[in-house]
Design an enzyme around this catalytic site. Structure first.
Site, mmCIF file in Angstrom:
data_model
loop_
_atom_site.group_PDB
_atom_site.id
_atom_site.type_symbol
_atom_site.label_atom_id
_atom_site.label_comp_id
_atom_site.label_asym_id
_atom_site.label_seq_id
_atom_site.Cartn_x
_atom_site.Cartn_y
_atom_site.Cartn_z
ATOM 1 N N ASN A 122 -80.203 -57.117 -30.644
ATOM 2 C CA ASN A 122 -79.285 -56.882 -29.844
ATOM 3 C C ASN A 122 -77.771 -56.205 -30.752
ATOM 4 O O ASN A 122 -77.543 -57.008 -31.484
ATOM 5 C CB ASN A 122 -78.824 -58.184 -29.038
ATOM 6 C CG ASN A 122 -77.944 -57.126 -27.741
ATOM 7 O OD1 ASN A 122 -76.570 -58.318 -27.353
ATOM 8 N ND2 ASN A 122 -77.731 -55.878 -27.833
ATOM 9 N N GLY A 123 -77.935 -55.285 -30.123
ATOM 10 C CA GLY A 123 -76.849 -54.292 -31.037
ATOM 11 C C GLY A 123 -77.456 -52.503 -31.349
ATOM 12 O O GLY A 123 -78.240 -52.545 -30.735
ATOM 13 N N TYR A 175 -68.563 -56.341 -17.533
ATOM 14 C CA TYR A 175 -69.739 -55.825 -17.047
ATOM 15 C C TYR A 175 -71.599 -55.839 -17.809
ATOM 16 O O TYR A 175 -71.648 -56.275 -16.938
ATOM 17 C CB TYR A 175 -69.501 -54.261 -16.992
ATOM 18 C CG TYR A 175 -70.531 -53.020 -16.278
ATOM 19 C CD1 TYR A 175 -71.000 -53.084 -15.520
ATOM 20 C CD2 TYR A 175 -72.031 -52.458 -17.358
ATOM 21 C CE1 TYR A 175 -72.748 -52.566 -14.655
ATOM 22 C CE2 TYR A 175 -73.491 -52.012 -16.683
ATOM 23 C CZ TYR A 175 -73.310 -52.060 -15.830
ATOM 24 O OH TYR A 175 -74.193 -51.377 -14.809
ATOM 25 N N GLY A 207 -81.454 -55.679 -20.070
ATOM 26 C CA GLY A 207 -81.806 -54.283 -20.427
ATOM 27 C C GLY A 207 -83.816 -54.979 -19.449
ATOM 28 O O GLY A 207 -84.347 -55.836 -19.183
ATOM 29 N N CYS A 262 -79.093 -54.991 -25.162
ATOM 30 C CA CYS A 262 -80.637 -55.571 -24.742
ATOM 31 C C CYS A 262 -80.367 -57.773 -24.894
ATOM 32 O O CYS A 262 -79.411 -57.407 -24.973
ATOM 33 C CB CYS A 262 -81.173 -56.017 -26.188
ATOM 34 S SG CYS A 262 -81.556 -54.397 -26.837
#
Length: 498
Positions: A112-113, A254, A37, A9
Site C-alpha cells: 500500500n503506497g 477521508y 480499493g 490499497c
C-alpha cells in the site's frame, strides 16, 4: 480522474498458530478493507512452503467464491490485498499480492503506497536484464528484495537493504516460505497495525480488519520498522526508525473507515473535530446540518454539535453502487450522482441547509449535490468542506492529480462557491489540521494542501505524466501468474526459505 480522491490499497497478513482457516480469515479481513480499493484483490496462502494464490479484477465477494477459497487450501500463513491503482493501470497482471519465484524460494508481497523513484529503479533493473510482467511499483520493490536476498542472511535483512534504496510511501506485508513480515516506510505515510488472535499474529492496514476477524489490536508498526513473525516469535528491526513521521492526514479525513484507529487516534473523532473547527470558523444561520455519505457524516455531526443546529438525514445513498461506478459518457456522468445519491425531500424542503462534505477536487460532483438539495426544496445551501483546498498533487499513493486538474488551483474560493451554486463555502483551514488528531502535531503529511513534502518528489514532471511513465511500459504478453489455462490456481514449491 474521478471527482473524489480514490483510496490507495489495503493489505493484510496472518501467521496462524491456532488452526485457523487462513484463506477465509484473509477474505473476511479484505472485505473489511474493501473501502481502500475496489479495482482488484487477491490472496496468497502458504502451506509448508507451497504458495497458492488467486487474484483478479473486481470486488472481494466477486473474485472470491467458496470454490476459489477452497482451492487455496489449508496453510499456516496468508497475505491479502485490495487495490486501487495509482502507479500501474487497472489490469489483472497488476493485481496483488505479487507472487515471485527466485533463487532463494518464493515470496508473496502486498503493498500500500507509492514509490517516487519507481521509474528510475525500474529503468536500472531493466538495463541489468530484469524482465517485468506488470506496470506497478510493487514488482520493482520485489525485484530489489530478491536481488538483495542473494547477499544477505535473511529475508528481513534483504528488505532492510531494500528500504535504503526505495523512496516514498509503503506499508508492506511480505510472506516467505517460513516468515511473515510487515514493514512501514520511515515517514509512516500509510497506516499498518499489528493484531493478535489467540497466539496467531495478524497485520492489517486498519484496525477495522482486526475487528472483523475477532483480533485484538496490539500496536501500530512504527515508521521505519520491520516486524517479523516466525515460529511463534515476533522480532523487530528498528534501524530506520526515528525519522520525523509524516502520516497522511487525509487518512483521517477521508480514506480510513470511521471505526478504525490510526496511531491510537479515532478516525471518527478526528472527523467530528474537523466539523467542530468548521462550525467555529464559518458560523451561519441555518435550520439543518446534513453530511454527504459516507465520509461527510462524521464531520457533519461535529458541526451540528458545535453550532447547535440540528443534524438530520439529508441524503439516501444507494448501497449497491460502489465508488468505482463507471460513467463512460457525459449523460451517464450527469446521472451518476442521482444513481448513487438522492436528497431526502421531506427533510430538506423549506430549510436552510448546511451541507458538509470531505473534499472538492474538480467541483462537478459538489455542484450536482448542491443541485439535488435545491431541487428537493432547500431554500439555502451552505457548503462546508472538512479538508483544506487541494492545491498540489500527491505522490504517495493517492490519486490527487496535477495542479491543472484541481479546481482550487484555477479559482478563488468565492469563484468555487459560485461554480457549485452554493450560498456560502468554507474549507477547513490548514492550521486546523494539527488540531483534529491529538498527538499528531507536525508529524503528518499535508503536501496536497501545502506543497510541502517530507520526501523529495519529481516536481518538474506533472503528476499525470509521472504515473503514466510506468503504465506506458506495458508487456504485450498475457502473463498468467495466478491462473492456468483451465482457470485453476497455480502453486509454486519453495526451493528453500528465508
Amino acid at each position: 480522474m474521478q471527482d473524489k480522491p480514490h483510496e490507495e490499497c489495503g493489505v493484510f497478513g496472518i501467521y496462524d498458530y491456532e488452526g485457523l482457516d487462513v484463506a477465509h480469515t484473509a477474505y473476511t479481513a479484505l472485505y473489511a478493507l474493501q473501502h481502500r480499493g475496489q479495482e482488484s484483490c487477491g490472496i496468497a496462502v502458504n502451506d509448508d512452503g507451497i504458495i497458492r494464490a488467486h487474484k483478479d479484477l473486481g470486488l472481494v465477494p466477486d473474485v472470491f467464491q467458496e470454490t476459489e477459497l477452497n482451492k487455496l487450501g489449508a496453510g499456516q500463513m496468508a497475505v491479502g490485498h485490495v487495490r486501487y491503482s495509482t502507479t500501474g493501470g487497472n489490469t489483472r497482471e497488476n493485481a496483488q499480492p505479487l507472487v515471485m519465484k527466485y533463487a532463494k524460494g518464493t515470496i508473496a508481497l502486498a503493498h500500500n503506497g507509492n514509490l517516487v523513484n519507481a521509474f528510475e529503479l525500474r529503468k536500472q533493473l531493466e538495463q541489468s536484464g530484469a524482465i517485468f510482467q506488470s506496470t506497478n511499483d510493487t514488482e520493482v520493490m520485489a525485484y530489489i528484495v530478491a536481488r538483495n536476498r542473494l547477499h544477505t542472511p535473511s529475508i528481513e535483512q534483504a528488505f532492510l537493504e531494500t528500504m535504503k534504496t526505495i523512496r516514498g510511501a509503503y506499508s508492506v506485508v511480505l510472506m516467505s516460505p517460513r516468515k511473515l513480515i510487515a514493514a512501514r516506510d520511515p515517514q509512516g505515510y500509510r497506516p499498518l497495525c499489528v493484531g493478535q488472535v489467540g497466539k496467531s499474529v495478524v497485520f492489517a492496514s486498519e484496525t477495522c480488519a482486526l475487528d472483523a476477524i475477532g483480533a485484538d489490536y496490539v500496536r501500530d508498526v512504527e515508521p521505519g520498522e520491520i516486524v517479523v513473525a516466525e515460529g511463534g516469535r515476533i522480532t523487530s528491526i528498528r534501524e530506520l526508525c526515528g525519522q520525523k513521521p509524516s502520516q497522511c492526514i487525509f487518512e483521517f479525513i477521508y480514506f480510513a473507515r470511521p471505526d478504525s484507529f490510526i496511531g491510537g487516534a479515532s478516525v471518527h473523532l478526528a472527523r467530528k473535530e474537523a466539523g467542530r473547527c468548521l462550525a467555529k470558523e464559518y458560523p451561519v444561520e441555518a435550520d439543518l446540518v446534513v453530511g454527504v455519505p459516507d465520509s461527510g457524516i462524521d464531520a457533519a455531526l461535529g458541526y451540528a454539535e458545535e453550532s447547535g443546529i440540528p443534524y438530520g438525514l439529508g441524503f439516501i445513498k444507494n448501497r449497491y453502487v460502489g465508488r468505482t461506478f463507471i460513467q463512460p459518457t457525459q449523460i451517464q456522468r450527469a446521472r451518476a450522482v442521482r444513481i448513487k445519491l438522492n436528497a431526502l425531500r421531506s427533510a430538506v424542503a423549506g430549510k436552510r441547509v448546511v451541507m458538509v462534505d470531505d473534499s472538492i477536487v474538480r467541483g462537478t460532483t459538489s455542484a450536482r449535490i448542491v443541485a439535488l438539495l435545491r431541487e428537493a426544496g432547500a431554500t439555502e445551501v451552505h457548503v462546508r468542506i472538512s479538508s483544506p483546498p487541494f492545491t498540489n498533487p500527491c505522490y504517495f499513493g493517492t490519486d490527487i492529480d496535477s495542479r491543472d486538474n484541481l479546481i482550487a488551483c484555477r479559482m478563488s474560493i468565492p469563484e468555487i462557491r459560485d461554480t457549485i451554486s452554493a450560498d456560502s463555502l468554507g474549507y477547513l483551514r490548514v492550521e486546523d489540521l494539527a488540531h483534529i488528531v491529538p498527538g499528531l502535531k507536525d508529524g503528518y503529511c499535508a503536501g496536497c494542501f501545502t506543497g510541502r513534502y517530507a520526501v523529495e518528489v519529481p516536481d518538474d514532471v506533472p503528476k499525470d505524466r509521472f504515473e503514466r511513465k510506468l503504465s506506458e511500459k506495458k508487456n504485450a504478453v498475457d502473463f498468467r501468474i495466478i491462473k492456468n489455462e483451465n482457470g485453476d490456481s497455480d502453486a509454486w514449491p519453495a526451493a528453500g526459505g528465508a
